[in-house]
Design a protein around this motif. Structure first.
Motif, mmCIF file in Angstrom:
data_model
loop_
_atom_site.group_PDB
_atom_site.id
_atom_site.type_symbol
_atom_site.label_atom_id
_atom_site.label_comp_id
_atom_site.label_asym_id
_atom_site.label_seq_id
_atom_site.Cartn_x
_atom_site.Cartn_y
_atom_site.Cartn_z
ATOM 1 N N HIS A 61 -10.818 87.879 -11.479
ATOM 2 C CA HIS A 61 -11.482 86.776 -10.837
ATOM 3 C C HIS A 61 -10.181 85.887 -10.252
ATOM 4 O O HIS A 61 -9.266 85.177 -10.777
ATOM 5 C CB HIS A 61 -11.915 85.786 -12.087
ATOM 6 N N HIS A 63 -9.173 84.084 -6.029
ATOM 7 C CA HIS A 63 -9.472 83.649 -4.586
ATOM 8 C C HIS A 63 -8.232 83.954 -3.817
ATOM 9 O O HIS A 63 -7.137 83.338 -3.864
ATOM 10 C CB HIS A 63 -9.848 82.378 -4.510
ATOM 11 N N THR A 83 -13.266 86.238 -5.764
ATOM 12 C CA THR A 83 -14.602 85.835 -6.418
ATOM 13 C C THR A 83 -15.367 84.646 -5.788
ATOM 14 O O THR A 83 -15.633 83.599 -6.173
ATOM 15 C CB THR A 83 -14.537 85.462 -7.910
ATOM 16 N N LYS A 148 -22.023 86.384 -6.128
ATOM 17 C CA LYS A 148 -21.479 85.478 -7.133
ATOM 18 C C LYS A 148 -22.269 84.169 -6.845
ATOM 19 O O LYS A 148 -22.721 83.735 -5.754
ATOM 20 C CB LYS A 148 -20.073 85.200 -6.839
ATOM 21 N N HIS A 194 -15.772 81.762 -16.939
ATOM 22 C CA HIS A 194 -15.104 80.454 -17.564
ATOM 23 C C HIS A 194 -15.925 80.119 -18.601
ATOM 24 O O HIS A 194 -15.722 78.574 -19.071
ATOM 25 C CB HIS A 194 -15.305 79.248 -16.348
ATOM 26 N N ASP A 312 -8.139 83.298 -12.158
ATOM 27 C CA ASP A 312 -8.579 82.188 -11.104
ATOM 28 C C ASP A 312 -7.658 81.653 -10.055
ATOM 29 O O ASP A 312 -7.751 80.493 -9.633
ATOM 30 C CB ASP A 312 -9.246 81.024 -11.975
HETATM 31 ZN ZN ZN Z 1 -12.769 80.975 -9.347
#
Ligand code: ZN
Length: 433
Positions: A61, A63, A83, A148, A194, A312
């Protein structure tokens, strides 16, 4: 092409720790794992004393931004799953990785979201069931690696979207706010991010707000219900990607001068945009929330719910690559063994992604590995010392990658997530008195 052999005190093959074994590499593939005593004399052997040799890690996960590429590799992360990003931009990056000092890239395309979407530069806005189905079809047609769904998807769109996605052979991953993980699970999703949505399941009539609810003293009284929800999630065979490193970042960025080492490698403006004003009180609220989230993830682990490691990054000002190691140590805190944590970023991730060539060191797998100081079977270091990294048969020196990463090309500002962060920052500062 000649073969080379690589060994360390311990070799983690994606499942378990082996000793006195060597990994054989030819061109871009692992050709075998064999006992050191059986190694043919004509194959050169690279030895790494005091180290563990592991499959290249997978951050499931994140970006992508171009400046992150060398940092991921420097920390032994040889595959990433983006993601949520601008579709055309991330597909271009996915084409480019073999020519760059980057991890291999998998991507889910844009965040499929309601209208207006929370992150317009990296989202595809949907208005009704027909456009929801069309968005999945259009994204799937671009040959992405999964779909997603984001936070403002209407409850009634989820089932038609998952049906369309599954018909195209793609799994569905979701932020389950505000409908709850159980409703999204019944509608067919495969993975939730999350731990979002859990509050709606555990404590439907909770006090207003979101963040403080996690740390509310009454939250602990929901313990029986938490167990029931964890049972239900396990029964649905859902996969959890809790991104505990993101939760952890949210109290850290509220202390004074956060992340001194991370800031060295992150564009200064981007760090400022993703960080927050020092605020000890709010930081403490985040810390309580993180502990509650970690305890719930522990219930999932007790029930063998497959759990993937994801950071993340770049959200929360955390460093690409290094933040995945923080995620692994936080997963150990939540209840995984060090070996289990390593699996969450290797074989468990590869199985979910249906990429059998990744996450393991066995015949036919990609020549992706990392050599890390210490015995990782005993302890996951939060700040690992990387000795060597191989991606797709090419060796990299971690320190050289880190040095190169200290200079970021100014064009980072043109990338989708830079524009997204800049817009959020402009709105936040404009709203200040
Ligand atoms: Zn994210």
């Amino acid at each position: 092409m000649t073969a080379t052999a690589h060994t360390a005190d311990r070799v983690f093959d994606g499942e378990r720790i082996l000793e006195n074994q060597a990994v054989l590499i030819e061109d871009k593939a692992v050709t075998d794992i064999i006992a050191l005593g059986d190694l043919p004399a004509d194959i050169p052997l690279q030895q790494y004393p005091g180290c563990t040799l592991i499959p290249g890690l997978i951050d499931t996960h994140m970006h992508f931004m171009r400046w992150q590429g060398p940092l991921f590799l420097a920390y032994g992360v040889t595959s990433v799953r983006d993601t949520g990003n601008d579709l055309a931009w991330i597909l271009q990056c996915r084409d480019e990785w073999p020519q760059k000092p980057w991890p291999r890239i998998l991507c889910l395309g844009p965040l499929l979201d309601g209208t207006p979407p929370g992150h317009a530069f990296v989202a595809h806005a949907i208005t009704d069931t027909d456009s929801a189905v069309a968005a999945v079809q259009q994204t799937a047609a671009a040959a992405v690696d999964g779909i997603k769904l984001y936070a403002s998807i209407a409850a009634e769109w989820i089932a038609p979207m998952t049906e369309t996605s599954h018909a195209a052979g793609l799994k569905v991953s979701m932020h389950c706010l505000p409908h709850g993980v159980l409703a999204a699970g019944r509608a067919g999703i495969d993975e939730f991010y999350h731990l979002d949505g859990i509050l709606a399941d555990i404590w439907p009539d909770h006090p207003p707000g979101w963040l403080a609810v996690w740390g509310d003293p009454d939250f602990d009284k929901t313990w029986d219900r938490q167990r029931e929800v964890a049972d239900a999630i396990a029964a649905m065979h859902l996969v959890s990607t809790p991104t505990l490193a993101y939760w952890d970042s949210q109290w850290r960025i509220r202390v004074a001068e956060p992340f001194p080492e991370e800031r060295q490698y992150m564009p200064a403006d981007l760090f400022q945009w993703s960080a927050a004003e020092p605020d000890a009180e709010l930081g403490a609220v985040w810390q309580r929330a993180q502990q509650a989230a970690s305890r719930f993830q522990g219930l999932l682990l007790e029930r063998q719910v497959p759990t993937l490691a994801g950071s993340d990054t770049p959200c929360g000002g955390i460093l690409p690559g290094q933040s995945l190691w923080r995620e692994l140590s936080l997963l150990v805190t939540a209840g995984l063994s060090p070996i289990g944590a390593l699996r969450s970023a290797t074989s468990t991730a590869a199985d979910f992604l249906e990429r059998p060539e990744l996450g393991r060191l066995q015949k036919g797998c990609a020549a992706d590995f990392a050599v890390v100081r210490g015995d990782l079977g005993q302890q996951i270091p939060e700040r690992p010392e990387l000795v060597s990294v191989m991606r797709d048969g090419t060796s990299y020196a971690p320190n050289a990658l880190l040095q190169a990463a200290e200079t970021v090309a100014p064009s980072w500002r043109d990338e989708p997530w830079a524009r997204q962060f800049a817009e959020h920052w402009a709105k936040r500062t404009a709203a200040r008195p």
